[in-house]
Scaffold this motif. Structure first.
Motif, short mmCIF file in Angstrom:
data_model
loop_
_atom_site.label_atom_id
_atom_site.label_comp_id
_atom_site.label_asym_id
_atom_site.label_seq_id
_atom_site.Cartn_x
_atom_site.Cartn_y
_atom_site.Cartn_z
N MET A 1 0.68 -1.10 -0.22
CA MET A 1 -0.04 0.02 0.10
C MET A 1 0.97 1.20 0.05
SD MET A 1 -3.05 1.11 2.41
CE MET A 1 -2.09 1.30 4.16
N ALA A 2 0.64 2.35 -0.89
CA ALA A 2 1.40 3.62 -0.84
C ALA A 2 1.41 4.10 0.38
CB ALA A 2 0.76 4.36 -1.94
N ALA A 3 2.30 5.02 0.68
CA ALA A 3 2.53 5.79 2.06
C ALA A 3 1.59 6.79 1.77
CB ALA A 3 4.03 6.34 2.05
N ARG A 4 0.93 7.43 2.72
CA ARG A 4 0.02 8.61 2.99
C ARG A 4 1.00 9.67 3.02
NH1 ARG A 4 -2.05 11.94 6.67
NH2 ARG A 4 -3.87 12.97 6.27
N LEU A 5 0.47 10.72 1.68
CA LEU A 5 1.35 11.79 1.62
C LEU A 5 0.65 13.00 2.59
CD1 LEU A 5 1.99 11.41 -2.30
CD2 LEU A 5 3.54 11.00 -0.36
N GLU A 6 1.49 13.69 2.88
CA GLU A 6 1.05 15.02 3.81
C GLU A 6 1.62 16.13 2.85
OE1 GLU A 6 1.17 14.92 8.18
OE2 GLU A 6 2.50 13.05 7.75
N ARG A 7 0.95 17.39 2.98
CA ARG A 7 1.41 18.63 2.34
C ARG A 7 2.09 19.24 3.48
NH1 ARG A 7 -1.76 22.44 -1.28
NH2 ARG A 7 -0.74 24.57 -0.92
N PHE A 8 3.33 19.97 2.80
CA PHE A 8 4.36 20.72 3.32
C PHE A 8 4.49 21.95 2.96
CE2 PHE A 8 4.72 16.25 4.81
CZ PHE A 8 4.93 16.18 6.25
N GLU A 9 4.80 23.15 3.67
CA GLU A 9 5.19 24.37 2.92
C GLU A 9 6.33 24.86 3.42
OE1 GLU A 9 1.85 27.03 2.23
OE2 GLU A 9 0.18 25.20 2.18
N ALA B 1 4.61 14.79 0.82
CA ALA B 1 5.75 14.02 0.93
C ALA B 1 5.29 13.05 2.36
CB ALA B 1 6.99 14.60 1.71
N PRO B 2 6.03 11.80 2.37
CA PRO B 2 5.50 10.87 3.23
C PRO B 2 5.85 11.32 4.73
CG PRO B 2 7.44 9.91 1.92
CD PRO B 2 6.99 11.42 1.29
N SER B 3 6.63 12.24 4.82
CA SER B 3 7.14 12.46 6.21
C SER B 3 7.64 14.05 6.09
CB SER B 3 8.03 11.60 7.01
OG SER B 3 9.44 11.72 6.22
N GLU B 4 7.70 14.59 7.36
CA GLU B 4 8.11 15.90 7.56
C GLU B 4 9.48 15.91 7.33
OE1 GLU B 4 8.04 19.83 10.59
OE2 GLU B 4 7.21 17.75 11.07
N TYR C 1 14.58 13.20 -4.58
CA TYR C 1 14.38 12.59 -3.15
C TYR C 1 13.10 11.82 -3.14
CZ TYR C 1 18.42 15.35 -1.06
OH TYR C 1 19.47 15.78 -0.70
N GLY C 2 12.63 11.55 -4.14
CA GLY C 2 11.42 11.00 -4.54
C GLY C 2 10.16 11.80 -4.25
N ILE C 3 10.11 13.13 -4.50
CA ILE C 3 9.03 13.73 -4.05
C ILE C 3 8.62 14.50 -5.67
CG2 ILE C 3 8.28 16.00 -3.36
CD1 ILE C 3 9.95 15.71 -0.72
N THR C 4 7.77 13.96 -6.20
CA THR C 4 7.30 14.55 -7.58
C THR C 4 5.99 15.37 -7.58
OG1 THR C 4 5.69 12.51 -7.65
CG2 THR C 4 7.94 12.06 -8.41
N PRO D 1 0.45 16.68 -9.79
CA PRO D 1 -0.37 17.35 -9.04
C PRO D 1 -0.56 16.87 -7.66
CG PRO D 1 -1.67 16.12 -10.63
CD PRO D 1 -0.22 15.91 -10.80
N PRO D 2 -1.37 17.61 -6.69
CA PRO D 2 -1.63 17.10 -5.24
C PRO D 2 -2.60 15.66 -5.47
CG PRO D 2 -2.10 19.28 -5.33
CD PRO D 2 -1.97 18.96 -6.90
N PRO D 3 -2.00 14.65 -4.62
CA PRO D 3 -2.81 13.51 -4.57
C PRO D 3 -4.38 13.65 -4.89
CG PRO D 3 -1.81 13.85 -2.43
CD PRO D 3 -1.50 15.04 -3.17
#
Length: 290
Positions: A1-9, A25-28, A171-174, A189-191
């Motif tokens: 199962m894909a990791a849950r992505l959170e929004r960071f600014e 990203a999956p983590s801060e 870094y794996g962030i698309t 785009p956002p998930p």
């Protein structure tokens, strides 16, 4: 199962402008690490291409390449090559050699006084894209006139956004969005949405995904002298700030293209759209003139 992505600014000042980066990203920890690397990359490019920093590679080139070839970094050569090509394609409406004229207009905005005719004429003699020669084989640049000042303000921010997005991908962030002033580059785009929502300076919004959007114009930064409104955007063909109200917007596959075409379109006006779209297939350009 894909990791849950959170929004960071995040936001830092780079190349003289606020530079927000938004990522999923999956983590801060992953977001912080990736964005720190992206900002570091932008800072490296700023050291290469800034006309404000006395010790930048660009300013050292202006001092050392007069009448002789000087080898430069791959990044700087590529941006100069793209800028020079667009200058040729637009008959100088876009021109990376206008630094002397830009500095005159920065002074005019500060003092509220136009440069006198003799000063303007002397500056124009030290500007013009034919005065810059490029040698791709040697990755070298030669300037034909002393006192020239190169200026990449109409192209470097878009290129920096492109580079920052590439760093994030490593870094794996698309799913990311990077903005530098009027230049925006978007990855996936956002998930939970088909595209990023972008607020427009003149009101309303648009969307963007996997591409770049750049805005350039004379509607915000200007000075009024003797009843005439002069923009911060210099028309390289006259040596004067634009006196027309214009807003140009370009969509393209990457930031370096969108940034430079928006700048060129602001100078050329709506009449230049067909030419630019013929030269750069797939781009979308809009120009509003007042």
């Amino acid at each position: 199962m894909a990791a849950r992505l959170e929004r960071f600014e995040f936001s830092q000042i780079r190349m003289g402008v606020d530079t927000p980066i938004v990522v999923y990203a999956p983590s801060e920890a992953r977001a912080v690490e990736a964005c720190r690397a992206a900002y570091t990359r932008i800072s490296q490019l700023e050291q290469q291409m800034s006309d404000y920093r006395a010790d930048s590679e660009l300013n050292m080139l202006c001092k050392e390449a007069v009448g002789r070839w000087r080898r430069v970094s791959r990044e700087l050569f590529y941006v100069l090559w793209r800028a020079h090509r667009l200058a040729q394609q637009t008959d100088g409406a876009f021109d990376p050699t206008v630094g002397v004229l830009v500095r005159l207009w920065r002074e005019a905005r500060r003092t509220g006084r136009l440069p006198d005719a003799q000063t303007l004429q002397a500056a124009r003699a030290r500007a013009g894209y034919p005065l810059m020669e490029l040698c791709p084989r040697r990755r070298a640049v030669r300037l034909k006139a002393a006192g020239m000042q190169l200026d990449l303000g109409g192209i470097a921010k878009g290129y920096a956004c492109d580079n920052a997005l590439r760093v994030l991908r490593r870094y794996g962030i698309t799913r990311a969005l990077i903005q530098m002033g009027g230049d925006i580059v978007a990855g996936e785009p956002p998930p939970d949405a088909p595209a990023w929502r972008i607020a427009l300076a003149e009101g309303g919004e648009t969307t963007l995904a996997r591409g770049a959007l750049s805005t350039s114009g004379s509607t915000e930064q200007f000075v009024e002298i003797d009843g005439i409104r002069y923009a911060h955007i210099v028309d390289p063909r006259t040596g004067l700030g634009l006196t027309k109200l214009v807003l140009a917007r370009a969509r393209a596959r990457d930031g370096i293209t969108a940034d430079s075409l928006a700048t060129a379109a602001a100078v050329m006006g709506a009449a230049g759209i067909p030419r630019l779209q013929r030269l750069y297939k797939g781009v979308q350009i809009e120009v509003w003139e007042g």
